[in-house]
Design an enzyme around this catalytic site. Structure first.
Site, mmCIF file in Angstrom:
data_model
loop_
_atom_site.group_PDB
_atom_site.id
_atom_site.type_symbol
_atom_site.label_atom_id
_atom_site.label_comp_id
_atom_site.label_asym_id
_atom_site.label_seq_id
_atom_site.Cartn_x
_atom_site.Cartn_y
_atom_site.Cartn_z
ATOM 1 N N SER A 134 0.799 -1.367 -0.054
ATOM 2 C CA SER A 134 0.043 -0.099 0.063
ATOM 3 C C SER A 134 0.971 1.312 -0.043
ATOM 4 O O SER A 134 1.736 1.144 0.813
ATOM 5 C CB SER A 134 -0.972 0.085 1.409
ATOM 6 O OG SER A 134 -1.632 1.260 1.588
ATOM 7 N N HIS B 115 -20.329 13.515 0.802
ATOM 8 C CA HIS B 115 -21.093 14.814 1.526
ATOM 9 C C HIS B 115 -20.453 15.955 0.663
ATOM 10 O O HIS B 115 -21.032 17.270 0.970
ATOM 11 C CB HIS B 115 -20.303 14.870 3.077
ATOM 12 C CG HIS B 115 -18.871 14.961 3.260
ATOM 13 N ND1 HIS B 115 -18.068 13.714 3.371
ATOM 14 C CD2 HIS B 115 -18.047 15.817 3.297
ATOM 15 C CE1 HIS B 115 -17.013 14.100 3.653
ATOM 16 N NE2 HIS B 115 -16.853 15.645 3.459
ATOM 17 N N GLY C 76 -7.922 -2.876 15.420
ATOM 18 C CA GLY C 76 -6.372 -2.740 16.039
ATOM 19 C C GLY C 76 -5.441 -2.953 15.149
ATOM 20 O O GLY C 76 -4.335 -3.768 15.543
ATOM 21 N N GLY C 77 -5.439 -2.302 14.130
ATOM 22 C CA GLY C 77 -4.135 -2.741 12.913
ATOM 23 C C GLY C 77 -3.051 -1.621 13.547
ATOM 24 O O GLY C 77 -3.313 -0.910 14.416
ATOM 25 N N ASN C 78 -2.013 -1.639 12.898
ATOM 26 C CA ASN C 78 -0.890 -0.849 13.152
ATOM 27 C C ASN C 78 -1.274 0.641 12.785
ATOM 28 O O ASN C 78 -1.381 1.056 11.618
ATOM 29 C CB ASN C 78 0.487 -1.231 12.442
ATOM 30 C CG ASN C 78 1.518 -0.239 12.745
ATOM 31 O OD1 ASN C 78 1.767 0.879 12.077
ATOM 32 N ND2 ASN C 78 2.254 -0.822 13.861
ATOM 33 N N THR D 60 -1.989 -2.924 -3.710
ATOM 34 C CA THR D 60 -2.565 -4.436 -4.531
ATOM 35 C C THR D 60 -2.375 -5.363 -3.491
ATOM 36 O O THR D 60 -1.365 -5.232 -2.442
ATOM 37 C CB THR D 60 -1.573 -4.812 -5.645
ATOM 38 O OG1 THR D 60 -0.227 -4.653 -5.302
ATOM 39 C CG2 THR D 60 -2.128 -3.985 -6.816
ATOM 40 N N HIS E 2 2.308 12.002 -0.960
ATOM 41 C CA HIS E 2 2.109 13.360 -0.937
ATOM 42 C C HIS E 2 2.928 14.235 -1.474
ATOM 43 O O HIS E 2 4.264 14.007 -0.844
ATOM 44 C CB HIS E 2 1.457 13.903 0.557
ATOM 45 C CG HIS E 2 0.061 13.296 0.904
ATOM 46 N ND1 HIS E 2 -0.867 13.685 0.376
ATOM 47 C CD2 HIS E 2 0.023 12.210 1.685
ATOM 48 C CE1 HIS E 2 -1.914 13.059 0.817
ATOM 49 N NE2 HIS E 2 -1.265 11.951 1.539
ATOM 50 N N HIS F 189 -2.079 7.252 -4.830
ATOM 51 C CA HIS F 189 -2.153 6.138 -3.995
ATOM 52 C C HIS F 189 -2.353 4.796 -4.965
ATOM 53 O O HIS F 189 -2.903 4.893 -6.004
ATOM 54 C CB HIS F 189 -3.697 6.340 -3.217
ATOM 55 C CG HIS F 189 -4.458 4.902 -3.013
ATOM 56 N ND1 HIS F 189 -5.201 4.343 -3.823
ATOM 57 C CD2 HIS F 189 -3.918 4.167 -2.173
ATOM 58 C CE1 HIS F 189 -5.858 3.125 -3.317
ATOM 59 N NE2 HIS F 189 -4.902 2.856 -2.200
#
Lengths: 285, 285
Positions: free
Chosen positions: A105, A182, A268-270, A122, A109, A119
């Site tokens: 991932s 939105h 609870g991922g990093n 895969t 920026h 971004h």
């Protein structure tokens, strides 16, 4: 059930080698701009109660002259969904709650507001089923039609080599997904997004793996071209402000809607790896 | 069903007068700092298909020397929940989907990192039921125990005048609510949060309205004191950076978890009024 250990290992190896090539290329661009900025890598371990081998990942981060902040995370995790969660996951069930996920991932920026942010992601997942997913989308604070067209053309070519329907389906999917309801505006100028390329047999795995590799190669081919085209462009205070406001929208999308981000935060991922995607600076008026 | 028109009108009038007093006080503080910054007011209209009188609000915004960005929104809206939505709303149902809501909502992000940011919101809602809700919480990028204690003490006093259990319950509620689970940290140093103070009869309405007024008055009494205490404090680059990083956490909370924000975004509320709460600038490392 098919043993997917070898498939996962091959996918992981590819994601790691793709990461290495991308990082080398980004660092080359920094050199061309007269900077010696380099990626710093931080390994992280996943934790899951009662799981002796839950996996983890490595987060790479560069803060340079051209890449104001670019993060790339390769993670390989294994575990079991909670019973209540399993029902909402593709191919998982209370009887078959185990999963593995390996993927890359990346979010970049850019310092110069004329250079598009980007971004790319895969991944290969296994539950009771196994599939590839991923995509890439271009996020220019100040869009140029030329960049948009070349980015799309490159992924159209990558798709066309595999399936005549892919580009139309996957670019439409990106258009639908990378949208900020939105505000009623797109997050960027699109790209491709795909998921659930099912690997029911060996042949399907090989086909989908080959496609996923081509998506990564397409990214590595086209994005650096766009960066080099505009990284020396001069820009005004107003351009810089446009970029910061645009980044506010980007942060809104990722925190309110992005499935990967919310999935990560709520399971609870990093945190550093998940929120790597957020812009280094943003403003809201 | 009780006609709540008069109750809603009285609550709205109070919220508007509270807004006027708060804005005058914030502008006084700006004068003391040698600035002539003033609130600018932008009315907005709500839209709902088939609703001739859906209401709207007024967003007030000041960008000054002390108040880097403070927004205060008073809105009064009426309408009907969609059938599928009604079931998830307190006191609403498919048979009784109508609602009214009037309230004041305020967020102040301060220029000086030693001055706490703050949030305050009180509201009166009617569906099949009618109730008050609200609260206030203090959000110092650099916390001072003295400020935290005085802020809590003032709301403890406001609570104690109405019900001996309020402060304990409502400060605990704030502690639970203003928490960022994915980081395992509180958003700020707390305050009070309350909801569903039911107004089943006139007496209950009067009691809860009086409490809600005291919450507003407590805010107006204590917050300007804390601002004046620290608005001239000198600060370092590192303090400024701490503030910007802290604001990143604040934006995460509001976009990922805040019920009011998500409710607004996903039901087509006024974007500028809803996202008024976001910090003027933020960073993510």
């Amino acid at each position: 059930m098919t043993d997917r250990t070898d498939q996962s290992a091959r996918a992981q190896q590819w994601f790691e080698s793709l990461r290495d090539r991308i990082c080398a290329e980004f660092e080359s661009i920094e050199r061309e701009a007269g900077s010696d900025a380099a990626f710093e890598y931080a390994p992280w371990d996943r934790e899951e109660d009662g799981n002796a081998d839950p996996g983890g990942g490595v987060r790479g981060l560069i803060k340079g002259k051209v890449f104001e902040k670019a993060g790339v995370n390769v993670s390989t995790v294994r575990g079991n969904f909670s019973q209540e969660f399993a029902g909402s996951i593709h191919g998982a069930s209370a009887d078959s709650p185990g999963f593995t996920a390996t993927g890359i991932s990346l979010v970049a920026h850019m310092a110069n507001p004329h250079v598009p942010a980007v971004h790319m992601n895969t991944r290969f997942l296994t539950t009771g089923k196994a599939w590839f997913g991923g995509g890439a989308d271009l996020n220019p604070p100040i869009p140029y039609e030329e960049d948009t067209q070349e980015f799309h053309a490159r992924f159209r070519a990558a798709c066309a080599a595999h399936n005549p329907t892919y580009y139309e389906r996957f670019s439409k999917w990106a258009e639908d997904y990378f949208f900020i309801p939105h505000r009623g505006v797109a997050r960027g100028v699109g790209g491709i997004f795909y998921d659930h390329l099912e690997c029911d047999d060996e042949a399907a795995f090989e086909r989908n793996f080959a496609f996923t590799k081509d998506v990564g190669d397409a990214f590595l081919d086209i994005f650096p071209k766009l960066v080099r085209r505009r990284m020396e462009s001069s820009f005004t205070e107003a351009d810089a402000r446009t970029q910061l406001e645009w980044r506010g929208r980007y942060a809104e999308f990722n925190l309110v809607y992005d499935r990967g981000t919310l999935f990560g935060l709520k399971t609870g991922g990093n945190i550093d790896a998940i929120l790597m995607s957020l812009p280094p600076r943003a403003v809201w008026s």
